[in-house]
Design an enzyme around this catalytic site. Structure first.
Site, PDB file in Angstrom:
ATOM      1  N   ASN A 127     -12.272 -21.871 -24.567  1.00 57.66           N
ATOM      2  CA  ASN A 127     -11.183 -22.202 -25.298  1.00 57.66           C
ATOM      3  C   ASN A 127     -10.747 -20.508 -25.960  1.00 57.66           C
ATOM      4  OD1 ASN A 127     -11.580 -24.514 -23.577  1.00 57.66           O
ATOM      5  ND2 ASN A 127     -11.100 -25.348 -24.818  1.00 57.66           N
ATOM      6  N   THR A 172      38.068  -7.613 -14.592  1.00 58.58           N
ATOM      7  CA  THR A 172      38.089  -8.204 -15.554  1.00 58.58           C
ATOM      8  C   THR A 172      38.091  -9.586 -14.498  1.00 58.58           C
ATOM      9  OG1 THR A 172      40.170  -9.368 -16.522  1.00 58.58           O
ATOM     10  CG2 THR A 172      38.542  -7.645 -17.692  1.00 58.58           C
ATOM     11  N   HIS A 173      37.557 -10.273 -14.230  1.00 63.75           N
ATOM     12  CA  HIS A 173      37.882 -11.105 -13.287  1.00 63.75           C
ATOM     13  C   HIS A 173      37.272 -10.351 -11.748  1.00 63.75           C
ATOM     14  CE1 HIS A 173      40.044 -14.807 -16.286  1.00 63.75           C
ATOM     15  NE2 HIS A 173      40.068 -12.823 -16.151  1.00 63.75           N
ATOM     16  N   SER A 295      18.009  -1.241   9.841  1.00 62.10           N
ATOM     17  CA  SER A 295      18.056  -2.712   9.876  1.00 62.10           C
ATOM     18  C   SER A 295      17.504  -2.774  11.604  1.00 62.10           C
ATOM     19  CB  SER A 295      19.315  -3.332   9.967  1.00 62.10           C
ATOM     20  OG  SER A 295      19.674  -4.305  11.990  1.00 62.10           O
ATOM     21  N   LYS A 301      23.179   0.711  10.309  1.00 61.58           N
ATOM     22  CA  LYS A 301      22.970   0.454   9.345  1.00 61.58           C
ATOM     23  C   LYS A 301      21.950   0.699   7.861  1.00 61.58           C
ATOM     24  CE  LYS A 301      23.833  -3.405   7.363  1.00 61.58           C
ATOM     25  NZ  LYS A 301      24.242  -4.668   7.935  1.00 61.58           N
ATOM     26  N   ASN A 303      20.840   0.283   4.352  1.00 63.95           N
ATOM     27  CA  ASN A 303      20.860  -1.349   3.037  1.00 63.95           C
ATOM     28  C   ASN A 303      20.207  -0.594   1.895  1.00 63.95           C
ATOM     29  OD1 ASN A 303      22.135  -2.006   5.361  1.00 63.95           O
ATOM     30  ND2 ASN A 303      20.219  -3.696   5.673  1.00 63.95           N
ATOM     31  N   GLU A 308      18.912  -4.780  -4.298  1.00 65.86           N
ATOM     32  CA  GLU A 308      18.623  -6.817  -4.126  1.00 65.86           C
ATOM     33  C   GLU A 308      17.661  -7.547  -4.668  1.00 65.86           C
ATOM     34  OE1 GLU A 308      20.901  -6.685  -0.064  1.00 65.86           O
ATOM     35  OE2 GLU A 308      19.620  -5.956  -0.027  1.00 65.86           O
ATOM     36  N   TYR A 334      -6.717 -28.085 -26.024  1.00 64.93           N
ATOM     37  CA  TYR A 334      -7.426 -27.683 -25.111  1.00 64.93           C
ATOM     38  C   TYR A 334      -7.018 -28.914 -24.195  1.00 64.93           C
ATOM     39  CZ  TYR A 334      -8.491 -25.325 -20.649  1.00 64.93           C
ATOM     40  OH  TYR A 334      -8.853 -25.229 -19.590  1.00 64.93           O
ATOM     41  N   GLN A 339      -4.036 -23.849 -17.827  1.00 68.22           N
ATOM     42  CA  GLN A 339      -5.126 -23.042 -17.266  1.00 68.22           C
ATOM     43  C   GLN A 339      -3.505 -22.516 -16.361  1.00 68.22           C
ATOM     44  OE1 GLN A 339      -8.729 -22.961 -14.440  1.00 68.22           O
ATOM     45  NE2 GLN A 339      -7.712 -23.513 -13.226  1.00 68.22           N
TER      46      GLN A 339
END
Ligand code: ARG
Length: 442
Positions: A127, A172-173, A295, A301, A303, A308, A334, A339
């Site tokens: 432990n 902004t926005h 792709s 493509k 990418n 991402e 404990y 675990q």
């Protein structure tokens, strides 16, 4: 080895190395054992070296209180060093023949040194052992992550300086707002990373205590030199209370993930900006071929998958936090439940490190399309600057606001940016203040 090996009589019989095996429970079901320890032993691979180092410090403590003679200590110490070398060279396999990394160490010592090996676990429990090696793992990696954050901040500051005159629209926005520069945009991430380095520093301080010597959660009838062992392991202090030591399992893992969350939040937002600015519609930023993927169906493509996946990485940290928060609804002491705090912690720490290591090359692979960014700054975006120019001539802001709204501004975006002298703005980035905070950290 003194341990008895029985041949498997059936699928439910095991002949594995369990410290607690006796004649009555030689036959624990293999699937049951796999449920309890199968995933865990794989995670112990990340903790094993720290566990060996902690064992070396522990036996140093046993020598101090004369449980081990100098010679015994030396033999155990050397044997542990040998195990560490073997493991690092891939010559010792930590696999499911062991219940966990902790018992693998004791079995190895006993196999090598006979009865002397059986002394190594004196005065400790798995432990406090798992607490110690997990904490060393977290500390070690938080230091690396802090350094990676600092380096990334430095890189962004340098790039910010380089692009202090590279104009881009400010939103902004997600609507066009005021002219901005790439320099301001990038320095924003740098400053946040500096703050987060300080956060990591304080998290390291928060968890910088040695649980070793609290054993199962109640202490032991031996005067263990806990401070010596803590020093030896580079901990700043001893975690005094043995119940607290157990209760800090999961709690400390959580604070680590919470700190990493702050770090990775920068990465998510930066990646989001990149993926937006890399669309054909914006086309403010291009990514070097070295960082794009193709792709399988669309030949046209190219990418930004890496961007991402970096954006997605925060979800792993967030999920891990939720897992641990749910898990630590427990009484004191404990419980084997704890675990399960291991996986989200290790996963979160390693993923954060991996992402931060890849960031510098990604940033180098960015190309800023200056003309496209400048062309996206339309004349109405200078309206605020126009109004504030009138204020300098004595007009009230509200009247100037009204005028700027009705009459289109003649001002150029260069003028707008040159005039942005408030600290932190395009004409006054204040990078020296940020460099100073970086210096003060060390
Ligand atoms: N793998 C275990 C864990 O992570 C190690 C401690 C085992 N202790 C026990 N009392 N069964 O919690």
């Amino acid at each position: 080895m003194g341990h008895a090996h029985h041949r498997n009589k059936s699928k439910t019989m095991t002949n594995k190395n369990y410290l607690w095996s006796d004649e009555d429970n030689q036959s624990i079901d293999a699937e049951l054992m796999d449920f309890m320890a199968g995933a865990d032993i794989k995670l112990d691979k990340h903790l094993f070296v720290f566990d060996i180092i902690a064992t070396q410090a522990h036996i140093g403590g046993l020598k101090t209180i004369n449980i081990l003679s100098q010679d015994e200590y030396q033999s155990l110490y050397d044997c542990l060093s040998k195990l560490k070398g073997l493991y690092e060279r891939g010559e010792f396999r930590l696999d499911s023949t062991y219940e966990d990394g902790h018992s693998a160490i004791e079995f190895y010592l006993t196999q090598q040194l006979g009865d002397l090996g059986k002394k190594s676990h004196t005065g400790r429990s798995r432990n406090d052992q798992v607490l110690t090696c997990s904490r060393l793992f977290m500390k070690h990696n938080l230091f690396s992550i802090k350094d990676l954050c600092i380096n990334l901040a430095k890189q962004l500051l340098a790039l910010s300086e380089q692009h202090k005159n590279t104009a881009m629209p400010g939103y902004t926005h997600l609507q066009r707002a005021m002219p901005n520069t790439v320099g301001v945009w990038l320095a924003g991430f740098a400053e946040s990373l500096i703050d987060d380095s300080y956060l990591l520093h304080s998290t390291i301080n928060y968890i910088n205590s040695s649980p070793l010597g609290t054993a199962a959660g109640f202490g032991v009838p031996l005067n263990l030199p806990r401070e010596q062992v803590a020093n030896e392991l580079g901990f700043e202090r001893v975690q005094i209370n043995p119940v607290y030591a157990q209760n800090s399992r999961g709690k400390f893992e959580l604070v680590v993930l919470q700190s990493l969350y702050q770090v990775m939040l920068n990465i998510r937002r930066f990646s989001w900006d990149l993926s937006l600015f890399m669309t054909q519609e914006f086309n403010f930023i291009s990514l070097d071929k070295s960082h794009t993927t193709g792709s399988s169906i669309m030949p046209n493509k190219s990418n930004p998958d890496v961007v991402e996946l970096m954006r997605a990485s925060l979800s792993i940290i967030e999920g891990g936090m939720a897992q641990i928060q749910a898990l630590i609804s427990l009484p004191s002491g404990y419980q084997r439940d704890l675990q399960m705090s291991k996986e989200p912690m290790i996963k979160g720490v390693l993923l954060t490190k991996q992402v931060l290591k890849l960031m510098p090359a990604l940033i180098k692979a960015l190309k800023f399309n200056k003309d496209i960014m400048a062309n996206a700054i339309s004349s109405e975006m200078m309206a605020t600057d126009q109004a504030l120019l009138q204020v300098k001539d004595g007009m009230s802001f509200r009247d100037a606001y009204g005028e700027a709204k009705s009459q289109p501004s003649e001002m150029s975006y260069q003028q707008s940016l040159n005039d942005r002298v408030s600290l932190g703005g395009a004409a006054n980035l204040g990078l020296e203040h940020l460099y100073k905070r970086l210096d003060e950290m060390r």
